[in-house]
Design an enzyme around this catalytic site. Structure first.
Site, mmCIF file in Angstrom:
data_model
loop_
_atom_site.group_PDB
_atom_site.id
_atom_site.type_symbol
_atom_site.label_atom_id
_atom_site.label_comp_id
_atom_site.label_asym_id
_atom_site.label_seq_id
_atom_site.Cartn_x
_atom_site.Cartn_y
_atom_site.Cartn_z
ATOM 1 N N SER A 16 35.507 -12.208 9.594
ATOM 2 C CA SER A 16 34.282 -12.143 8.800
ATOM 3 C C SER A 16 33.390 -13.368 8.959
ATOM 4 O O SER A 16 32.850 -13.896 7.978
ATOM 5 C CB SER A 16 34.620 -11.893 7.322
ATOM 6 O OG SER A 16 35.273 -10.649 7.203
ATOM 7 N N GLY A 26 33.453 -10.179 14.916
ATOM 8 C CA GLY A 26 33.662 -8.736 15.000
ATOM 9 C C GLY A 26 32.437 -7.977 14.522
ATOM 10 O O GLY A 26 31.430 -7.888 15.239
ATOM 11 N N GLU A 37 44.656 -6.296 15.761
ATOM 12 C CA GLU A 37 44.643 -4.825 15.815
ATOM 13 C C GLU A 37 45.599 -4.307 16.888
ATOM 14 O O GLU A 37 46.113 -3.196 16.801
ATOM 15 C CB GLU A 37 43.201 -4.330 16.025
ATOM 16 C CG GLU A 37 42.388 -4.475 14.742
ATOM 17 C CD GLU A 37 40.908 -4.719 14.925
ATOM 18 O OE1 GLU A 37 40.381 -4.484 16.022
ATOM 19 O OE2 GLU A 37 40.277 -5.165 13.942
ATOM 20 N N GLY A 49 37.359 -8.100 9.059
ATOM 21 C CA GLY A 49 36.685 -6.861 8.670
ATOM 22 C C GLY A 49 36.262 -6.827 7.208
ATOM 23 O O GLY A 49 36.054 -5.759 6.639
ATOM 24 N N ASN A 73 33.217 -9.677 19.710
ATOM 25 C CA ASN A 73 34.272 -8.687 19.922
ATOM 26 C C ASN A 73 33.752 -7.340 19.422
ATOM 27 O O ASN A 73 33.774 -7.071 18.229
ATOM 28 C CB ASN A 73 35.533 -9.112 19.145
ATOM 29 C CG ASN A 73 36.663 -8.100 19.313
ATOM 30 O OD1 ASN A 73 36.575 -7.187 20.137
ATOM 31 N ND2 ASN A 73 37.716 -8.253 18.523
ATOM 32 N N TRP A 74 33.276 -6.542 20.343
ATOM 33 C CA TRP A 74 32.671 -5.248 19.972
ATOM 34 C C TRP A 74 33.733 -4.210 19.615
ATOM 35 O O TRP A 74 33.399 -3.122 19.173
ATOM 36 C CB TRP A 74 31.795 -4.728 21.114
ATOM 37 C CG TRP A 74 30.471 -5.432 21.251
ATOM 38 C CD1 TRP A 74 29.989 -6.440 20.454
ATOM 39 C CD2 TRP A 74 29.444 -5.164 22.224
ATOM 40 N NE1 TRP A 74 28.734 -6.817 20.877
ATOM 41 C CE2 TRP A 74 28.374 -6.055 21.956
ATOM 42 C CE3 TRP A 74 29.324 -4.280 23.293
ATOM 43 C CZ2 TRP A 74 27.203 -6.062 22.726
ATOM 44 C CZ3 TRP A 74 28.153 -4.294 24.056
ATOM 45 C CH2 TRP A 74 27.106 -5.176 23.771
ATOM 46 N N LYS A 75 34.985 -4.522 19.866
ATOM 47 C CA LYS A 75 36.069 -3.554 19.611
ATOM 48 C C LYS A 75 35.729 -2.226 20.301
ATOM 49 O O LYS A 75 35.200 -2.263 21.403
ATOM 50 C CB LYS A 75 36.315 -3.419 18.107
ATOM 51 C CG LYS A 75 36.506 -4.808 17.457
ATOM 52 C CD LYS A 75 36.998 -4.790 16.058
ATOM 53 C CE LYS A 75 37.171 -6.221 15.565
ATOM 54 N NZ LYS A 75 37.731 -6.338 14.242
HETATM 55 P P1 PGA Z 1 35.410 -9.378 11.888
HETATM 56 O O1 PGA Z 1 36.392 -9.201 13.117
HETATM 57 O O2 PGA Z 1 34.395 -10.422 12.242
HETATM 58 O O3 PGA Z 1 34.828 -8.017 11.683
HETATM 59 O O4 PGA Z 1 36.244 -9.819 10.720
HETATM 60 C C1 PGA Z 1 36.872 -10.308 13.829
HETATM 61 C C2 PGA Z 1 37.904 -9.835 14.813
HETATM 62 O O5 PGA Z 1 38.627 -8.861 14.512
HETATM 63 O O6 PGA Z 1 38.022 -10.399 15.912
#
Ligand code: PGA
Length: 260
Positions: free
Chosen positions: A222, A242, A106, A180, A17-19
């Site tokens: 994470s 993420g 999010e 995150g 998930n590159w956001k």
């Molecule tokens: P993260 O994000 O691995 O940075 O915790 C995961 C996500 O939001 O899908």
């Protein structure tokens, strides 16, 4: 767990998930090319990249001879019309996505409700997209109320999905307190094991042993190279990654950890 009755392969899934990253197409192409090189000859894991919308089409073209699949990070429920800024399930499919992420925390923070999520899931599923439904508690209370919250999130988000359609759904369990952060602050294997059993029970109580037992459950929050191996056990079908997915070497390490 056997997953014969889903549209998915029996492989574990690792989804990047590159956001809203990276900042440019050039960087996105470089990241894809590093991932492609690192995956050469590797089998046994389905790798999916969820880049920002405008990058899906060009990246999918670049990846065409690899096994990498693509996901959109969100989707609207209507097929077309006057909905400025929205993108329909068919449009993301035409751009080259095989999956969509729906209900990410999010987006929930921006006001997305289970009712909205339910409409998105129904229409994306009808279009033949694999739906990655994100669920997870904000925090944990000693009385265990977070479990009933999680149960309602699953039930309400899937309210329009019949047992037959459930085969298009993947549950991404993403406790919001773990997103995150770092592997040290993420969930541990015992807690994740307990949560995977809880989610499975909710699915089976809603859909019965056939359909409910076949839904893949993946973990996000994470997931990093250092915890991927201990969190990759039988009841967990992969990861939604993420921050660690933005560094191709780290992402590839997670893929390897899932494979071994
Ligand atoms: P993260 O994000 O691995 O940075 O915790 C995961 C996500 O939001 O899908």
């Amino acid at each position: 767990m056997k997953r014969n009755s889903t549209i998915f392969s029996n492989k574990k899934l690792v989804i990047a998930n590159w956001k809203m990253n990276p900042g440019t197409m050039t960087e996105a192409k470089r990241m894809l090319s590093d991932i492609k090189k690192g995956l050469k000859g590797s089998r046994g894991v389905e790798v999916v990249i969820a880049p920002p919308f405008p990058f899906i089409y060009p990246l999918e073209k670049l990846a065409s001879r690899s096994k990498i699949k693509f996901a959109a990070q969100d989707v609207f429920w209507e097929p077309k019309g006057s909905f400025t800024g929205e993108v329909s399930p068919k449009q993301v499919k035409e751009a080259g996505a095989s999956y969509v992420i729906v209900g990410h925390s999010e987006r929930r923070k921006m006001g997305e409700t289970n009712q909205i999520i339910s409409k998105k899931i129904m229409n994306a599923s009808k279009e033949g997209l694999g739906v990655i439904l994100c669920v997870g508690e904000d925090k944990r209370d000693p009385g265990g109320k977070y479990l009933s919250g999680l149960q309602s999130e699953i039930k309400e988000s899937l309210s329009g999905i019949s047992g037959g359609r459930l085969s298009t759904v993947i549950i991404a369990y993403e406790p919001r307190w773990a997103i995150g952060k770092s592997a040290a602050e993420a969930i541990n294997a015992d807690e994740l094991h307990a949560m995977s059993i809880f989610i499975r029970k909710v699915l089976i109580s809603n859909y019965g042993k056939g359909a409910g037992a076949s839904v893949p459950i993946i973990y996000g929050g994470s997931a990093e190279p250092s915890n991927a191996k201990e969190l990759s056990f039988d009841g967990i079908n992969g990861f939604l990654v993420g921050h660690a997915s933005l560094i191709p070497a780290q992402f590839l390490n997670i893929v390897s950890a899932v494979k071994s």
